[in-house]
Design a protein around this motif. Structure first.
Motif, PDB file in Angstrom:
ATOM      1  N   GLN A  82       0.826  -1.207   0.000  1.00 58.99           N
ATOM      2  CA  GLN A  82       0.000   0.000   0.000  1.00 58.99           C
ATOM      3  C   GLN A  82       0.864   1.262   0.000  1.00 58.99           C
ATOM      4  OE1 GLN A  82      -2.412  -0.787   3.473  1.00 58.99           O
ATOM      5  NE2 GLN A  82      -4.046  -1.736   2.269  1.00 58.99           N
ATOM      6  N   LEU A  83       1.932   1.244   0.788  1.00 54.07           N
ATOM      7  CA  LEU A  83       2.826   2.397   0.818  1.00 54.07           C
ATOM      8  C   LEU A  83       3.536   2.575  -0.521  1.00 54.07           C
ATOM      9  CD1 LEU A  83       4.427   2.123   4.367  1.00 54.07           C
ATOM     10  CD2 LEU A  83       3.115   4.055   3.498  1.00 54.07           C
ATOM     11  N   TYR A  96      13.030  -5.530   4.525  1.00 53.28           N
ATOM     12  CA  TYR A  96      13.741  -4.406   5.147  1.00 53.28           C
ATOM     13  C   TYR A  96      14.182  -3.386   4.097  1.00 53.28           C
ATOM     14  CZ  TYR A  96      17.012  -1.761   7.995  1.00 53.28           C
ATOM     15  OH  TYR A  96      17.667  -0.736   8.651  1.00 53.28           O
ATOM     16  N   GLN A  97      14.645  -3.861   2.941  1.00 50.17           N
ATOM     17  CA  GLN A  97      15.033  -2.937   1.874  1.00 50.17           C
ATOM     18  C   GLN A  97      13.831  -2.151   1.371  1.00 50.17           C
ATOM     19  OE1 GLN A  97      16.830  -5.997  -0.594  1.00 50.17           O
ATOM     20  NE2 GLN A  97      18.885  -5.183  -0.222  1.00 50.17           N
ATOM     21  N   ARG A  98      12.694  -2.823   1.272  1.00 47.61           N
ATOM     22  CA  ARG A  98      11.471  -2.133   0.832  1.00 47.61           C
ATOM     23  C   ARG A  98      11.046  -1.092   1.855  1.00 47.61           C
ATOM     24  NH1 ARG A  98       7.293  -6.815  -0.498  1.00 47.61           N
ATOM     25  NH2 ARG A  98       5.977  -5.026  -1.061  1.00 47.61           N
ATOM     26  N   LEU A  99      11.177  -1.431   3.136  1.00 47.63           N
ATOM     27  CA  LEU A  99      10.849  -0.468   4.190  1.00 47.63           C
ATOM     28  C   LEU A  99      11.741   0.765   4.096  1.00 47.63           C
ATOM     29  CD1 LEU A  99       9.274   0.132   6.866  1.00 47.63           C
ATOM     30  CD2 LEU A  99      11.188  -0.969   8.062  1.00 47.63           C
ATOM     31  N   ARG A 100      13.026   0.558   3.879  1.00 46.64           N
ATOM     32  CA  ARG A 100      13.954   1.691   3.779  1.00 46.64           C
ATOM     33  C   ARG A 100      13.667   2.540   2.535  1.00 46.64           C
ATOM     34  NH1 ARG A 100      18.273   2.273   6.897  1.00 46.64           N
ATOM     35  NH2 ARG A 100      19.376   3.411   5.280  1.00 46.64           N
ATOM     36  N   GLN A 101      13.280   1.904   1.445  1.00 41.18           N
ATOM     37  CA  GLN A 101      12.973   2.669   0.236  1.00 41.18           C
ATOM     38  C   GLN A 101      11.759   3.571   0.464  1.00 41.18           C
ATOM     39  OE1 GLN A 101      12.545  -0.517  -2.558  1.00 41.18           O
ATOM     40  NE2 GLN A 101      14.744  -0.813  -2.813  1.00 41.18           N
ATOM     41  N   ALA A 102      10.746   3.022   1.131  1.00 44.68           N
ATOM     42  CA  ALA A 102       9.559   3.834   1.431  1.00 44.68           C
ATOM     43  C   ALA A 102       9.921   4.963   2.388  1.00 44.68           C
ATOM     44  CB  ALA A 102       8.464   2.955   2.037  1.00 44.68           C
ATOM     45  N   ALA A 103      10.725   4.657   3.406  1.00 40.93           N
ATOM     46  CA  ALA A 103      11.120   5.682   4.366  1.00 40.93           C
ATOM     47  C   ALA A 103      11.951   6.768   3.703  1.00 40.93           C
ATOM     48  CB  ALA A 103      11.898   5.038   5.511  1.00 40.93           C
ATOM     49  N   THR A 205      11.953  -7.345  14.664  1.00 31.22           N
ATOM     50  CA  THR A 205      10.751  -8.019  15.139  1.00 31.22           C
ATOM     51  C   THR A 205       9.529  -7.480  14.399  1.00 31.22           C
ATOM     52  OG1 THR A 205      10.410  -6.363  16.871  1.00 31.22           O
ATOM     53  CG2 THR A 205      11.767  -8.279  17.437  1.00 31.22           C
ATOM     54  N   PRO A 206       8.432  -8.232  14.389  1.00 22.20           N
ATOM     55  CA  PRO A 206       7.201  -7.695  13.786  1.00 22.20           C
ATOM     56  C   PRO A 206       6.787  -6.373  14.439  1.00 22.20           C
ATOM     57  CG  PRO A 206       6.964 -10.050  14.191  1.00 22.20           C
ATOM     58  CD  PRO A 206       8.250  -9.640  14.843  1.00 22.20           C
ATOM     59  N   GLU A 207       7.004  -6.254  15.746  1.00 25.13           N
ATOM     60  CA  GLU A 207       6.601  -5.029  16.448  1.00 25.13           C
ATOM     61  C   GLU A 207       7.373  -3.827  15.916  1.00 25.13           C
ATOM     62  OE1 GLU A 207       5.222  -8.422  18.445  1.00 25.13           O
ATOM     63  OE2 GLU A 207       7.338  -7.934  18.060  1.00 25.13           O
ATOM     64  N   ARG A 208       8.684  -3.976  15.749  1.00 31.76           N
ATOM     65  CA  ARG A 208       9.478  -2.837  15.279  1.00 31.76           C
ATOM     66  C   ARG A 208       9.188  -2.533  13.809  1.00 31.76           C
ATOM     67  NH1 ARG A 208      15.197  -1.700  18.170  1.00 31.76           N
ATOM     68  NH2 ARG A 208      14.550  -2.132  20.313  1.00 31.76           N
ATOM     69  N   PHE A 209       8.994  -3.568  13.008  1.00 28.96           N
ATOM     70  CA  PHE A 209       8.614  -3.348  11.610  1.00 28.96           C
ATOM     71  C   PHE A 209       7.324  -2.534  11.539  1.00 28.96           C
ATOM     72  CE2 PHE A 209      11.396  -6.155   9.113  1.00 28.96           C
ATOM     73  CZ  PHE A 209      11.314  -5.542   7.882  1.00 28.96           C
ATOM     74  N   LEU A 210       6.329  -2.971  12.292  1.00 24.07           N
ATOM     75  CA  LEU A 210       5.014  -2.328  12.202  1.00 24.07           C
ATOM     76  C   LEU A 210       4.973  -0.991  12.920  1.00 24.07           C
ATOM     77  CD1 LEU A 210       2.917  -5.583  12.490  1.00 24.07           C
ATOM     78  CD2 LEU A 210       3.012  -4.045  10.519  1.00 24.07           C
ATOM     79  N   ASP A 211       5.807  -0.799  13.948  1.00 27.02           N
ATOM     80  CA  ASP A 211       5.959   0.548  14.527  1.00 27.02           C
ATOM     81  C   ASP A 211       6.335   1.543  13.435  1.00 27.02           C
ATOM     82  OD1 ASP A 211       5.442  -0.299  17.093  1.00 27.02           O
ATOM     83  OD2 ASP A 211       7.524  -0.260  17.769  1.00 27.02           O
ATOM     84  N   THR A 212       7.334   1.157  12.647  1.00 24.07           N
ATOM     85  CA  THR A 212       7.850   2.059  11.620  1.00 24.07           C
ATOM     86  C   THR A 212       6.876   2.207  10.461  1.00 24.07           C
ATOM     87  OG1 THR A 212      10.085   1.334  12.222  1.00 24.07           O
ATOM     88  CG2 THR A 212       9.837   2.523  10.146  1.00 24.07           C
ATOM     89  N   LEU A 213       6.269   1.108  10.051  1.00 20.23           N
ATOM     90  CA  LEU A 213       5.285   1.187   8.972  1.00 20.23           C
ATOM     91  C   LEU A 213       4.108   2.074   9.352  1.00 20.23           C
ATOM     92  CD1 LEU A 213       5.273  -2.508   7.708  1.00 20.23           C
ATOM     93  CD2 LEU A 213       5.826  -0.481   6.350  1.00 20.23           C
ATOM     94  N   THR A 214       3.695   1.994  10.603  1.00 19.15           N
ATOM     95  CA  THR A 214       2.576   2.818  11.058  1.00 19.15           C
ATOM     96  C   THR A 214       2.930   4.297  10.993  1.00 19.15           C
ATOM     97  OG1 THR A 214       1.724   1.059  12.490  1.00 19.15           O
ATOM     98  CG2 THR A 214       1.039   3.305  12.996  1.00 19.15           C
ATOM     99  N   ARG A 215       4.171   4.650  11.344  1.00 13.42           N
ATOM    100  CA  ARG A 215       4.599   6.051  11.226  1.00 13.42           C
ATOM    101  C   ARG A 215       4.527   6.519   9.780  1.00 13.42           C
ATOM    102  NH1 ARG A 215       7.052   7.686  15.834  1.00 13.42           N
ATOM    103  NH2 ARG A 215       7.787   6.041  17.231  1.00 13.42           N
ATOM    104  N   GLU A 217       2.656   5.287   7.390  1.00 16.35           N
ATOM    105  CA  GLU A 217       1.244   5.379   6.992  1.00 16.35           C
ATOM    106  C   GLU A 217       0.626   6.670   7.523  1.00 16.35           C
ATOM    107  OE1 GLU A 217      -0.061   0.657   6.850  1.00 16.35           O
ATOM    108  OE2 GLU A 217      -0.331   1.809   8.687  1.00 16.35           O
ATOM    109  N   ARG A 218       0.980   7.022   8.742  1.00 17.79           N
ATOM    110  CA  ARG A 218       0.438   8.248   9.325  1.00 17.79           C
ATOM    111  C   ARG A 218       0.833   9.465   8.492  1.00 17.79           C
ATOM    112  NH1 ARG A 218       2.478   7.480  13.976  1.00 17.79           N
ATOM    113  NH2 ARG A 218       0.760   6.254  14.790  1.00 17.79           N
ATOM    114  N   GLU A 219       2.045   9.453   7.984  1.00 16.46           N
ATOM    115  CA  GLU A 219       2.546  10.556   7.176  1.00 16.46           C
ATOM    116  C   GLU A 219       1.969  10.532   5.765  1.00 16.46           C
ATOM    117  OE1 GLU A 219       4.300  13.789   5.778  1.00 16.46           O
ATOM    118  OE2 GLU A 219       4.522  13.179   7.874  1.00 16.46           O
ATOM    119  N   VAL A 220       1.989   9.363   5.130  1.00 17.53           N
ATOM    120  CA  VAL A 220       1.600   9.268   3.716  1.00 17.53           C
ATOM    121  C   VAL A 220       0.094   9.410   3.535  1.00 17.53           C
ATOM    122  CG1 VAL A 220       1.523   7.716   1.711  1.00 17.53           C
ATOM    123  CG2 VAL A 220       3.614   7.889   3.095  1.00 17.53           C
ATOM    124  N   PHE A 221      -0.681   8.781   4.416  1.00 20.03           N
ATOM    125  CA  PHE A 221      -2.136   8.764   4.246  1.00 20.03           C
ATOM    126  C   PHE A 221      -2.853   9.805   5.112  1.00 20.03           C
ATOM    127  CE2 PHE A 221      -0.837   4.228   3.484  1.00 20.03           C
ATOM    128  CZ  PHE A 221      -0.973   4.275   2.108  1.00 20.03           C
TER     129      PHE A 221
END
Length: 287
Positions: A82-83, A96-103, A205-215, A217-221
Motif C-alpha cells: 500500500q505504501l 527491510y530494503q522495501r521499508l527503507r525505500q519507502a522511508a 521483530t514484527p513489532e518494530r517493523f510495524l511501529d515504523t510502517l505505522t509512522r 502510513e500516518r505521514e503518507v495517508f
C-alpha cells in the motif's frame, strides 16, 4: 490544585503517563516530563507547610510491552504494498530494503515540503534531526515565539501547540489553511520524534517493523490513528516503588535538582524493565 489534594487522600491511586504522549514505539521510553514527580513533591511540601505529618507517597514505575500474537508477515507485506503504491515506487529487495525505500521517499518529500536541503553525506539520523529542527523553527517563527533549541523537541511541540491554541483567532485571520498546516507540521515532529535509523535493523521483530510502517502510513495517508495491525498481548513489569517522602528535605533545598534526580531514576527503571520484557518476550517467556 485538586490533584494535589487528591494525592494526599488515604489510599489514593493516580495513574499518570509521564512521557506526556504516545511515542508509538514499542521498545523506547521517551524523556519523562517532570509534572508527575513535581505534583507529588508539591503535595508533600504542602503538608510540611501546614505542619501536618508527611505521609508516604510512592511513585510506582510501570513498564508495558506489547507483542503481536499472530503471523504478521502477510500484514507487513500488505502495508508495504500500500505504501509503495501510494509513493509510486516499485517493490525491490527484501522486506527491510522495501521499508527503507519507502522511508527514504517519505523523508525526501518532507524535506522538500519544508525547504530543507540535506547536507552531502549526512546520515538519515542527521537528516531527521535537521528536519525536525527546521519544522520547529518555522513554527516558532510563525507564532513569534522565542527559539528554544536547547529544549527537547517534544517540549517545544507542546509549547507551540499551546501558543497555537491561544492565537487561533489571529492565525485564522490569515486563513484556516495556515492553522491546519502548522498543526500538521507539529504532528509530523511528534510522529518522527522517537524514530531513528537502525531501529528495525537492531531487532527486526514484527513489532518494530510495524511501529515504523505505522509512522509512514500516518505521514503518507494523513491518518492520525491507523487501524490496529493485529491482536497484541500486553506484558507488564512493576519496578521498585520510590517513596517521595524520602525526597522532601532535598526538595526544600533545591527543587529543580531533586525533581530531575527522581524523574531520571524513574525513567531509567521503566526503560530497564522494558528492555527485560523485550528480551523475555523474544524468547517466549511470560512474566
Amino acid at each position: 490544585m485538586q490533584t494535589l489534594e487528591l494525592l494526599l487522600e488515604p489510599q489514593c491511586k493516580l495513574v499518570i503517563f509521564p512521557e506526556g504522549g504516545c511515542s508509538f514505539q514499542n521498545d523506547t521510553v521517551m524523556p519523562f516530563r517532570p509534572g508527575a514527580v513535581q505534583l507529588g513533591l508539591q503535595a508533600l511540601a504542602r503538608c510540611a507547610k501546614r505542619n501536618q505529618p508527611i505521609p508516604d507517597l510512592y511513585a510506582v514505575p510501570l513498564s508495558l510491552k506489547y507483542r503481536y500474537t499472530g503471523k504478521m508477515r502477510p500484514v507487513i507485506h500488505q502495508a508495504l504494498r500500500q505504501l509503495e503504491h501510494a509513493l509510486g515506487i516499485p517493490p525491490t529487495g527484501d522486506d527491510y530494503q522495501r521499508l527503507r525505500q519507502a522511508a527514504a521517499k517519505v523523508l525526501a518529500r518532507c524535506e522538500q515540503e519544508h525547504r530543507v536541503v540535506p547536507e552531502p553525506g549526512a546520515s538519515w539520523n542527521q537528516r531527521i534531526a535537521n528536519l525536525k529542527a527546521a519544522v520547529l523553527y518555522q513554527c516558532e517563527n510563525k507564532l513569534k515565539l522565542p527559539h528554544a533549541s536547547e529544549d527537547p523537541d517534544r517540549e517545544r511541540v507542546y509549547r507551540i501547540r499551546h501558543a497555537l491554541e491561544q492565537q487561533r483567532t489571529i492565525v485564522l485571520e490569515d486563513g484556516a489553511d495556515d492553522w491546519a498546516a502548522t498543526s500538521k507540521a507539529l504532528m509530523r515532529v511528534l510522529n518522527f520524534d522517537a524514530i531513528y535509523d537502525g531501529y528495525v535493523a537492531e531487532k527486526p521483530t514484527p513489532e518494530r517493523f510495524l511501529d515504523t510502517l505505522t509512522r509512514l502510513e500516518r505521514e503518507v495517508f494523513g491518518i492520525d490513528k491507523p487501524d490496529p495491525k493485529g491482536h497484541r498481548q500486553a506484558f507488564l513489569r512493576i519496578g521498585r516503588p520510590m517513596n517521595l517522602k524520602d525526597y522532601v528535605e532535598s526538595y526544600h533545598r533545591d527543587r529543580a535538582a531533586t525533581i530531575t534526580t527522581v524523574v531520571q531514576q524513574l525513567q531509567q527503571t521503566v526503560q530497564t524493565n522494558l528492555d527485560m520484557l523485550a528480551e523475555a518476550t523474544a524468547r517466549g517467556i511470560s512474566w
